[in-house]
Design an enzyme around this catalytic site. Structure first.
Site, short mmCIF file in Angstrom:
data_model
loop_
_atom_site.label_atom_id
_atom_site.label_comp_id
_atom_site.label_asym_id
_atom_site.label_seq_id
_atom_site.Cartn_x
_atom_site.Cartn_y
_atom_site.Cartn_z
N CYS A 59 0.82 -1.19 0.00
CA CYS A 59 0.00 0.00 0.00
C CYS A 59 0.86 1.25 0.00
O CYS A 59 2.08 1.20 0.03
CB CYS A 59 -0.90 0.02 1.25
N ASN B 134 1.79 -0.15 5.53
CA ASN B 134 2.30 -0.56 4.23
C ASN B 134 3.24 -1.73 4.44
O ASN B 134 4.20 -1.63 5.20
CB ASN B 134 3.05 0.61 3.57
N GLU C 111 3.86 -6.27 4.62
CA GLU C 111 3.30 -7.58 4.94
C GLU C 111 3.93 -8.07 6.24
O GLU C 111 5.15 -7.98 6.42
CB GLU C 111 3.60 -8.60 3.84
N ILE D 280 14.14 -10.98 -17.70
CA ILE D 280 14.45 -9.98 -18.71
C ILE D 280 15.68 -10.43 -19.48
O ILE D 280 16.67 -10.86 -18.88
CB ILE D 280 14.72 -8.61 -18.07
N LEU E 13 -3.28 -1.83 -2.32
CA LEU E 13 -3.10 -2.90 -3.30
C LEU E 13 -3.48 -4.18 -2.57
O LEU E 13 -2.76 -4.64 -1.67
CB LEU E 13 -1.65 -2.96 -3.79
N SER F 82 11.74 -12.13 -4.84
CA SER F 82 13.02 -11.75 -5.45
C SER F 82 14.18 -12.35 -4.68
O SER F 82 14.00 -12.87 -3.57
CB SER F 82 13.16 -10.22 -5.49
N GLY F 83 15.36 -12.23 -5.24
CA GLY F 83 16.58 -12.69 -4.57
C GLY F 83 17.37 -11.56 -3.96
O GLY F 83 18.55 -11.75 -3.60
#
Length: 656
Positions: free
Chosen positions: A2, A75, A77, A291, A51, A363-364
């Protein structure tokens, strides 16, 4: 995930301007396009953009306790929230939602300021307790989520997830802080807790701030730090087994979501280890996003494909052109501060692509700091050994003379570019490491700044940031020391800032299993030889993943996530960089030496030297001045949903 913002009257309970609060909230619409709400009472205004990830049906914010005397905007988790619910229920709390946000509210009611000790996750939140007449602000241990704040002359405190929410307030002054400019040109970002603007702060990582109405604002309080004890006698075999179990737990907690979830897969060790762990925990193919670059020097996509095939992931890969340089002004708007990590461009693109397929991506990030993976760690350890052979003033004289005499061979192979190495070996270890990681070294910054700017700095140097943190490292181990410094500076100010802004620009939540604080606390007990073993970085992680990842992925040379700046500035961006660096906006500041600016451009574009890093720093600073300092107050997107204010007398179901 958020965006949060708010206004708090630190002196009394004056009415809050709802139109201003709404503008502050809607400036962060991209962080939470699903829902938005305001809450106001005398002396307080909270704004939230949502979100929706967990408890989509009932997790709206601002959220309140049972009698509405405690309100929160949050905001992030809390990954262990499900484990905390029964404990809080046993203390008498009743839950009306299934959200991690309500867990924080009840944790505050039960444990007060120490509630943060119980939270495992990435978070920035602000709590208003009407009965105690206090505002409580908290930020997670590794600085994954941002929180900015300032106090206006009239005593109103403003806070927000991004600077742009504060900049939306008409009374906020945009006065540049000279020391922040020095730090920016040294590091490519402005490190915590400073911002580029005077009087505006980032709440420092692992810190809380409790503000009592009517009292002076105190210093923030540190509630966590990383201690490198290096005293764990565990064997390599047992360490491998324990690491895999800890990594499994960290990944499992971050796979809780009610929306499509996947992972970034670069083909490097860290993201590959996360994906391999996810695959073993999931009964469905893991969605992975990669990517590719059309320039083979930067392209890791074949290694990502190996991992995807090995673990049967649902893999998507998009190619980014090497001339993807149209984001300069976009990045300036995105970051609100000058930010010069050029990998922000591919990071922006990979988040843009991932959002087409998932709402949450693992992600790493953090693996290099945690496991000892950066190439510069090997060089620092080599320098430390050589420095020890000629200790004290003798070493300073010998290596200092070599550093001054050795030519700057930008064109030569890396092993022949020894000037920076000799310069660093003449310094103390902390200054030497700061020198090695600086984008623009101190001698260049001395030439770059005008006499007026040097006078404003009054002798201040960016290496003071590293010395300040080194005082709290409490270790004599050279690898542990620089891991600690990176965790406090580069990881927070560069990596986490880059990923937060790039992901939230596309309303994508990114989660970070390798920054799980219990995992880091355990790794900090292990000997440094399990991290950097000879010349092999990430030794323990690589040994642990040998049965799950291809040898080519684990033991190939490290490849950066970067872009070909040097070529851009001699080719398609030749005119743009000349206009940015030699134009009127930088000149008008009076902060820069025009002869130095001209030399940087001429020498680079003639091929006599590679000044691409300095030129990128200057280009992004000029864009920041044009777009942010000179620009209007943040523009609310046309598609932003108008927020509604929840009055203080509304029923609990209206906002919780």
């Amino acid at each position: 995930m958020c965006g949060i913002t708010g206004i708090f009257d630190t002196r009394q309970a004056r009415a809050i301007d709802g139109a201003v609060l709404r503008r502050m909230n809607d400036s962060q619409h991209h962080r939470g396009p699903d829902e938005g709400d305001l809450y106001m009472e005398p002396g307080l205004g909270f704004g939230h953009r949502r979100l929706s990830i967990i408890d989509i049906a009932t997790g709206q914010q601002p959220l309140f306790n049972a009698d509405r005397s405690v309100a929160i905007v949050f905001n992030g988790e809390i990954y262990n929230y499900q484990a905390l619910i029964p404990e809080l229920q046993a203390l008498g709390h009743q839950f009306h939602t299934r959200s991690d946000t309500e867990v924080i509210v009840h944790a505050w009611e039960s444990w007060g300021e120490r509630c943060v000790d119980r939270l495992r996750g990435m978070f920035a939140f602000v709590i208003w307790d009407r009965k105690k007449q206090c505002l409580f602000m908290a930020r997670d241990r590794l600085g994954v989520k941002p929180l900015y704040w300032t106090v206006l002359d009239d005593g109103l405190l403003l806070f927000g997830s991004e600077l742009k929410s504060l900049l939306a307030h008409p009374q906020l002054r945009r006065e540049i802080e000279p020391q922040a400019v020095e730090e920016y040109f040294a590091f490519g970002y402005v490190p915590e807790p400073r911002t580029i603007f005077k009087g505006i702060h980032k709440l420092d990582v692992g810190h809380t701030l409790r503000i009592q109405r009517g009292e002076p604002i105190p210093a923030s309080r540190s509630y966590w730090d990383l201690r490198y004890t290096l005293d764990n006698p565990i064997s390599l075999v047992d360490a491998q087994a324990e690491l895999l179990e800890r990594l499994r737990e960290s990944v499992r907690l971050r796979m809780i979501a009610e929306v499509p979830l996947g992972a970034f897969l670069s083909g490097g060790v860290d993201s590959s280890a996360v994906v391999a762990t996810m695959a073993r925990l999931s009964d469905q193919p893991v969605r992975t996003c990669a990517i590719a670059f059309d320039d083979p020097r930067f392209n890791e996509s074949e290694f990502a494909a190996m991992v995807a095939q090995r673990h049967g992931t649902a893999h998507v890969c998009h190619t980014v052109g090497s001339n993807d340089f149209d984001l300069v002004d976009t990045l300036a708007r995105l970051y609100d501060e000058p930010y010069a990590d050029s990998s922000a461009i591919p990071t922006y693109r990979v988040c843009e692509m991932a959002r087409r397929h998932v709402t949450v991506a693992l992600s790493g990030d953090g693996g290099d700091e945690a496991f000892g993976g950066y190439r510069r760690y090997k060089l620092h350890m080599l320098e430390s050994g050589l420095r020890g052979m000629l200790p004290g003033r003798m070493g300073q004289r010998v290596f200092g003379a070599l550093g001054r005499a050795y030519p700057k061979l930008d064109w030569a192979p890396r092993f022949l570019r020894a000037k920076t190495t000799f310069q660093g070996m003449a310094m103390d270890p902390v200054s030497a490491y700061c020198h090695s990681v600086s984008q623009n070294k101190a001698p260049l910054r001395q030439r770059l700044f005008s006499p007026a700017m040097r006078q404003a700095l009054a002798g201040y140097s960016a290496d003071q940031v590293f010395h300040r943190h080194a005082q709290n490292a409490h270790t004599d181990d050279q690898l542990a020391l620089i891991q600690y410094l990176d965790t406090k500076t580069y990881l927070v100010g560069d990596i986490n800032t880059k990923v937060d802004r790039a992901s939230m620009a596309h309303s994508l939540e990114v989660r970070e299993p390798l920054m799980d604080h219990p995992l880091l606390e355990w790794l900090a007990t292990l000997p440094s030889a399990l991290k950097l073993h000879g010349q092999e970085g990430k030794y323990l992680l690589k040994k642990s993943m040998e049965s799950q990842l291809p040898h080519e992925v684990l033991y190939r040379p490290k490849m950066g996530f970067s872009v070909p700046l040097a070529n851009w500035f001699r080719g398609p961006l030749k005119d743009k960089v000349r206009e940015s660096v030699l134009g009127s906006r930088l000149a008008d500041t009076g902060w820069f030496n025009p002869d130095c600016l001209r030399d940087l451009v001429e020498q680079h574009q003639s091929g006599r030297a590679d000044h691409s890093t300095a030129l990128w720093s200057l280009t992004m600073f000029e864009a920041f001045l044009r777009v942010v300092v000179d620009g209007p107050h943040p523009v609310v997107p046309e598609h932003a949903i108008a927020s509604k204010a929840t009055p203080a007398h509304a029923t609990p179901s209206a906002a919780s």
